[in-house]
Design a protein around this motif. Structure first.
Motif, mmCIF file in Angstrom:
data_model
loop_
_atom_site.group_PDB
_atom_site.id
_atom_site.type_symbol
_atom_site.label_atom_id
_atom_site.label_comp_id
_atom_site.label_asym_id
_atom_site.label_seq_id
_atom_site.Cartn_x
_atom_site.Cartn_y
_atom_site.Cartn_z
ATOM 1 N N GLY A 178 8.640 -25.417 -17.655
ATOM 2 C CA GLY A 178 7.805 -26.486 -17.109
ATOM 3 C C GLY A 178 8.561 -27.784 -16.951
ATOM 4 N N SER A 179 9.534 -28.019 -17.815
ATOM 5 C CA SER A 179 10.270 -29.284 -17.748
ATOM 6 C C SER A 179 11.042 -29.420 -16.440
ATOM 7 C CB SER A 179 11.215 -29.427 -18.950
ATOM 8 O OG SER A 179 12.298 -28.517 -18.881
ATOM 9 N N VAL A 180 11.613 -28.338 -15.946
ATOM 10 C CA VAL A 180 12.370 -28.443 -14.698
ATOM 11 C C VAL A 180 11.443 -28.456 -13.489
ATOM 12 C CG1 VAL A 180 12.788 -25.956 -14.348
ATOM 13 C CG2 VAL A 180 14.424 -27.633 -13.467
ATOM 14 N N LEU A 181 10.303 -27.770 -13.573
ATOM 15 C CA LEU A 181 9.362 -27.784 -12.453
ATOM 16 C C LEU A 181 8.784 -29.185 -12.245
ATOM 17 C CD1 LEU A 181 7.452 -24.435 -13.098
ATOM 18 C CD2 LEU A 181 9.417 -24.844 -11.597
ATOM 19 N N VAL A 182 8.502 -29.875 -13.348
ATOM 20 C CA VAL A 182 8.006 -31.246 -13.253
ATOM 21 C C VAL A 182 9.125 -32.204 -12.860
ATOM 22 C CG1 VAL A 182 7.016 -33.169 -14.564
ATOM 23 C CG2 VAL A 182 6.132 -30.853 -14.905
ATOM 24 N N SER A 183 10.309 -31.976 -13.392
ATOM 25 C CA SER A 183 11.405 -32.933 -13.221
ATOM 26 C C SER A 183 12.066 -32.870 -11.855
ATOM 27 C CB SER A 183 12.469 -32.705 -14.301
ATOM 28 O OG SER A 183 11.947 -32.908 -15.599
ATOM 29 N N ALA A 184 12.130 -31.688 -11.238
ATOM 30 C CA ALA A 184 12.924 -31.529 -10.013
ATOM 31 C C ALA A 184 12.565 -32.546 -8.927
ATOM 32 C CB ALA A 184 12.805 -30.097 -9.490
ATOM 33 N N PRO A 185 11.282 -32.742 -8.579
ATOM 34 C CA PRO A 185 10.980 -33.766 -7.562
ATOM 35 C C PRO A 185 11.273 -35.184 -8.049
ATOM 36 C CG PRO A 185 9.145 -32.223 -7.835
ATOM 37 C CD PRO A 185 10.072 -32.014 -8.991
ATOM 38 N N GLN A 186 11.122 -35.417 -9.355
ATOM 39 C CA GLN A 186 11.433 -36.742 -9.890
ATOM 40 C C GLN A 186 12.931 -37.028 -9.789
ATOM 41 O OE1 GLN A 186 9.814 -37.228 -13.845
ATOM 42 N NE2 GLN A 186 7.854 -36.303 -13.280
ATOM 43 N N VAL A 187 13.739 -36.008 -9.981
ATOM 44 C CA VAL A 187 15.184 -36.162 -9.829
ATOM 45 C C VAL A 187 15.521 -36.552 -8.391
ATOM 46 C CG1 VAL A 187 17.387 -34.923 -9.848
ATOM 47 C CG2 VAL A 187 15.781 -34.637 -11.748
ATOM 48 N N VAL A 188 14.847 -35.911 -7.421
ATOM 49 C CA VAL A 188 15.072 -36.268 -6.016
ATOM 50 C C VAL A 188 14.758 -37.745 -5.779
ATOM 51 C CG1 VAL A 188 14.267 -35.904 -3.650
ATOM 52 C CG2 VAL A 188 14.659 -33.938 -5.151
ATOM 53 N N ARG A 189 13.635 -38.205 -6.303
ATOM 54 C CA ARG A 189 13.269 -39.618 -6.116
ATOM 55 C C ARG A 189 14.274 -40.544 -6.806
ATOM 56 N NH1 ARG A 189 8.166 -37.333 -7.726
ATOM 57 N NH2 ARG A 189 6.932 -36.766 -5.891
ATOM 58 N N PHE A 190 14.740 -40.140 -7.969
ATOM 59 C CA PHE A 190 15.773 -40.923 -8.660
ATOM 60 C C PHE A 190 17.032 -41.023 -7.799
ATOM 61 C CE2 PHE A 190 19.373 -40.422 -11.866
ATOM 62 C CZ PHE A 190 19.517 -41.783 -12.086
ATOM 63 N N PHE A 191 17.469 -39.888 -7.249
ATOM 64 C CA PHE A 191 18.656 -39.907 -6.379
ATOM 65 C C PHE A 191 18.415 -40.765 -5.138
ATOM 66 C CE2 PHE A 191 20.210 -35.466 -7.962
ATOM 67 C CZ PHE A 191 20.660 -36.046 -9.126
ATOM 68 N N ASP A 192 17.202 -40.685 -4.574
ATOM 69 C CA ASP A 192 16.881 -41.534 -3.413
ATOM 70 C C ASP A 192 17.046 -43.009 -3.758
ATOM 71 O OD1 ASP A 192 16.281 -39.348 -1.826
ATOM 72 O OD2 ASP A 192 14.105 -39.520 -2.072
ATOM 73 N N GLY A 193 16.548 -43.384 -4.945
ATOM 74 C CA GLY A 193 16.640 -44.771 -5.365
ATOM 75 C C GLY A 193 18.059 -45.225 -5.557
ATOM 76 N N VAL A 194 18.885 -44.368 -6.111
ATOM 77 C CA VAL A 194 20.304 -44.704 -6.304
ATOM 78 C C VAL A 194 20.986 -44.880 -4.961
ATOM 79 C CG1 VAL A 194 22.512 -43.824 -7.147
ATOM 80 C CG2 VAL A 194 20.466 -43.561 -8.550
ATOM 81 N N ARG A 195 20.684 -44.014 -4.024
ATOM 82 C CA ARG A 195 21.323 -44.090 -2.710
ATOM 83 C C ARG A 195 20.964 -45.393 -1.999
ATOM 84 N NH1 ARG A 195 21.256 -42.838 2.722
ATOM 85 N NH2 ARG A 195 23.067 -41.647 3.445
ATOM 86 N N ARG A 196 19.687 -45.832 -2.168
ATOM 87 C CA ARG A 196 19.274 -47.074 -1.515
ATOM 88 C C ARG A 196 19.906 -48.294 -2.162
ATOM 89 N NH1 ARG A 196 14.197 -44.298 -1.202
ATOM 90 N NH2 ARG A 196 13.520 -45.255 -3.137
#
Length: 419
Positions: free
Chosen positions: A401-419
């Motif tokens: 469950g931890s990776v299923l919940v985290s995976a989209p949050q990781v994408v948003r984190f990476f998006d924020g870093v890129r911006r």
């Protein structure tokens, strides 16, 4: 074993029955065929060339999904689809690398590209969790292991997901929890992905965002350190976001096997896999009967040869770690010395550095496979080096469950870093 853990294991078994593409169908997809890339690209192959780590051997298309199909894949696995913007195309790469002794070998991995977005792509490295069956590796099965690849690629980045040594279509046994060889396989997968992406018309920028789950969380930490230290001049680490990694075998994960924090089913699987694999690198025993009780000693190495599914391995072994191991081996693991301690410590230094990039560590407080104490220990170690680290506690979710919940949050984190 808790009800939550039983449901999680049942869910994994259910997902594995819903495989995406048959091997024959994969060959019908548009794109590159299964022939070596040099031949497919029309290059001259008459003259022998010196091979290098990361050289690309072949590319096989294994999936082509539009955005709606990606959303359906993720929804079936209870993954948030808000970050999905594109469809994906996925390819199995075969590439050259080295084994734990530095000898040349090959490995496979999954390269996933978005069907749309910018021409030049940033790259996500996604390193997967524990797998005992080679056919469940990311490049071999459209299953749970592809969730991070599809989420990140559908958001607009290329994703390189190594199978590691001995999994997928790679030869030999998998050196489970050998951080050094998992790292070389991961770096070389990035190199192979760079070549393949160029030839597929989607060149990479060189910016790398590293994530990974469970065993792969530890590998992601090691990869981040290696990239920051200049492991390959073509790649620059931009952010690091591992999920539920066993970063502290000596101080957290191994003690948790004996104090109830790790459930019996997972504990038996992990310790058996670890002992058999690590015995090839840090010899603990000459005969399995020195470590495993009868009748398990006669079958444990066969069950872990890469051909059996997780459920079959567990069924063939004892119901608890104490019933699996000899009294001497049980005490040796509780109070490790010698080769056992050496093997633990060989994997336990991945958090001993100061990242120069944003770092988030994700974990669940109800994880009875890799307790959250591993994540907190890593965060303390990184902070002790002067790094700024945020721990994202996902609350009462189990390991998967931890990776299923985290995976989209990781994408948003990476998006924020890129911006």
């Amino acid at each position: 074993m808790t009800d939550e853990t039983r449901k999680s294991h049942a869910a994994q078994a259910s997902w594995r029955t819903r495989r995406g593409l048959a091997a024959a169908a994969a060959l019908l997809l548009t794109g590159l065929a299964a022939a070596p890339v040099a031949a497919a690209a029309g290059e001259r192959t008459q003259q022998p060339q010196q091979t290098r780590r990361g050289d690309l051997v072949s590319v096989v298309p294994v999936a082509d999904r539009d955005a709606g199909q990606v959303r359906s894949f993720l929804t079936e696995r209870d993954v948030d689809t808000d970050v999905v913007r594109y469809g994906v195309r996925a390819y199995r790469l075969t590439y050259r690398t080295v084994d734990p002794h530095g000898r040349p070998t090959t490995a496979t991995g999954l390269l996933t590209l978005p069907r749309g977005g910018t021409h030049r792509l940033d790259l996500v490295s996604d390193t997967h969790g524990t797998m005992v069956a080679r056919d469940y590796a990311p490049s071999a099965s459209e299953d749970f292991g592809r969730v991070p690849s599809y989420v990140n690629a559908a958001a607009g980045r290329a994703v390189a997901a190594p199978d590691y040594l001995g999994l997928g279509k790679g030869p030999g046994p998998h050196p489970y929890m050998d951080t050094a060889s998992s790292l070389t396989a991961s770096v070389d997968m990035l190199r192979a992905a760079r070549t393949a992406a160029e030839r597929l018309g989607r060149p990479l920028t060189g910016q790398v965002y590293a994530t990974g789950f469970s065993q792969g969380g530890q590998v992601a930490m090691a990869l981040g350190k290696a990239l920051q230290e200049g492991a390959d001049r073509h790649f620059r680490l931009r952010a690091l976001a591992p999920v539920s990694g066993p970063y502290d075998l000596e101080g957290q994960e191994m003690p948790a096997l004996f104090d109830g924090r790790v459930n019996d089913t997972s504990g038996v699987l992990y310790i058996s896999y670890w002992l058999v694999a690590q015995n090839r690198l840090h010899p603990f025993y000459k005969d399995p009967s020195e470590v495993f009780r009868a009748p398990y000693a006669s079958r444990v190495e066969g069950l872990l040869d890469g051909s059996y599914e997780e459920e079959d391995v567990v069924k063939g072994l004892a119901p608890s770690v104490k019933q699996l191991l000899t009294p001497a081996a049980y005490e040796r693991l509780r109070h490790p010395t010698g080769a056992v301690l050496d093997a633990m410590r060989a994997a336990d230094h991945t958090c001993e550095w100061k990242p120069d990039v944003p770092v988030r560590l994700y974990a669940g407080s109800a994880d009875t496979d890799v307790p959250i104490g591993n994540t907190r220990s890593c965060a303390r170690t990184l902070a002790g080096q002067g790094a700024r680290v945020r721990v994202v506690d996902q609350g009462p979710v189990d390991h998967f469950g931890s990776v299923l919940v985290s995976a989209p949050q990781v994408v948003r984190f990476f998006d924020g870093v890129r911006r």
